[in-house]
Design an enzyme around this catalytic site. Sequence first.
Site, PDB file in Angstrom:
ATOM      1  CG  HIS A 137      23.552 -22.946  97.330  1.00  0.00           C
ATOM      2  ND1 HIS A 137      24.077 -23.799  98.270  1.00  0.00           N
ATOM      3  CD2 HIS A 137      22.826 -22.032  98.018  1.00  0.00           C
ATOM      4  CE1 HIS A 137      23.680 -23.432  99.477  1.00  0.00           C
ATOM      5  NE2 HIS A 137      22.926 -22.344  99.355  1.00  0.00           N
ATOM      6  CG  ASP A 144      21.946 -23.645 102.647  1.00  0.00           C
ATOM      7  OD1 ASP A 144      22.579 -22.578 102.610  1.00  0.00           O
ATOM      8  OD2 ASP A 144      20.937 -23.863 101.961  1.00  0.00           O
ATOM      9  CD  GLU A 226      18.840 -17.867 103.711  1.00  0.00           C
ATOM     10  OE1 GLU A 226      17.772 -17.734 103.091  1.00  0.00           O
ATOM     11  OE2 GLU A 226      19.821 -18.472 103.236  1.00  0.00           O
ATOM     12  CG  HIS A 229      23.950 -19.019 102.594  1.00  0.00           C
ATOM     13  ND1 HIS A 229      23.690 -19.859 101.539  1.00  0.00           N
ATOM     14  CD2 HIS A 229      24.782 -18.068 102.123  1.00  0.00           C
ATOM     15  CE1 HIS A 229      24.328 -19.417 100.471  1.00  0.00           C
ATOM     16  NE2 HIS A 229      25.004 -18.336 100.801  1.00  0.00           N
TER      17      HIS A 229
END
Length: 249
Positions: A137, A144, A226, A229
Amino acid sequence: MKSLLIAVIAITTVTSASAQSLPGGFVYLRDVDPTIIQDIRYATSNNFVGRPLAGYNAGECVVKQEVGLRLKAVQQELATQSLSLKMFDCYRPARASLDMVKWSQNGRETAAERRYNPRIPKTELFRLGYIASHSQHSTGAALDLTLVDLKADNAAKIDPSRSYADCTAPAAARLPEGSVDMGTGYDCTDAMGHTAAPSITKEQRAWRKRLVAAMARQGFVNYSKEWWHFSLPGAGGAAYDFPIQPRRN
């Protein structure tokens, strides 16, 4: 994801950044596409740490310009289906990842924190790949996000007097997020949060596949642990630590 472990990452610290000048080809997503909904959770107390993280001085999605343009293309496609992207996290200052490290080591685990980690102790989140001290990130190339059905009633707000269930509970019992039901809440560190989890419903799985497919058409890759993500290969580079400041209109 909360953080994607990368073996070697150079952290470039920028001591100050004005609200209008962003380093390294970064842009405010609102300047690229103001129709994309933003709910930058780490700038609020509505996250697994329970407070704003270091470096989040504003709830603004900041990304590399190429990433922003591709998100705009995804949004244009979704708009024809009465859907919208909702951003939970974009660029993350490196200091925020270190803030997560300190949180994991503070020796406390509250009931509110357990809503996000119902089966995994917070001290295990690093070993299992949910949190890392260095995050993709911080390069501006990871995101996200989720989907919002614009035809649905998304007005539900968090009631501070209510005791919510954990992130794996049915949507009506967990914290409201104003988005489609993906089977878990955002930042749910549980096997049910894995994109291909077999324990979710057929409808929830269809929403996840729809999100993954829309993002993939613009080159984004999903992280299997996830569902929320995504990253854009080749768009990253060095990690940064400049704080997220308010955007000037």
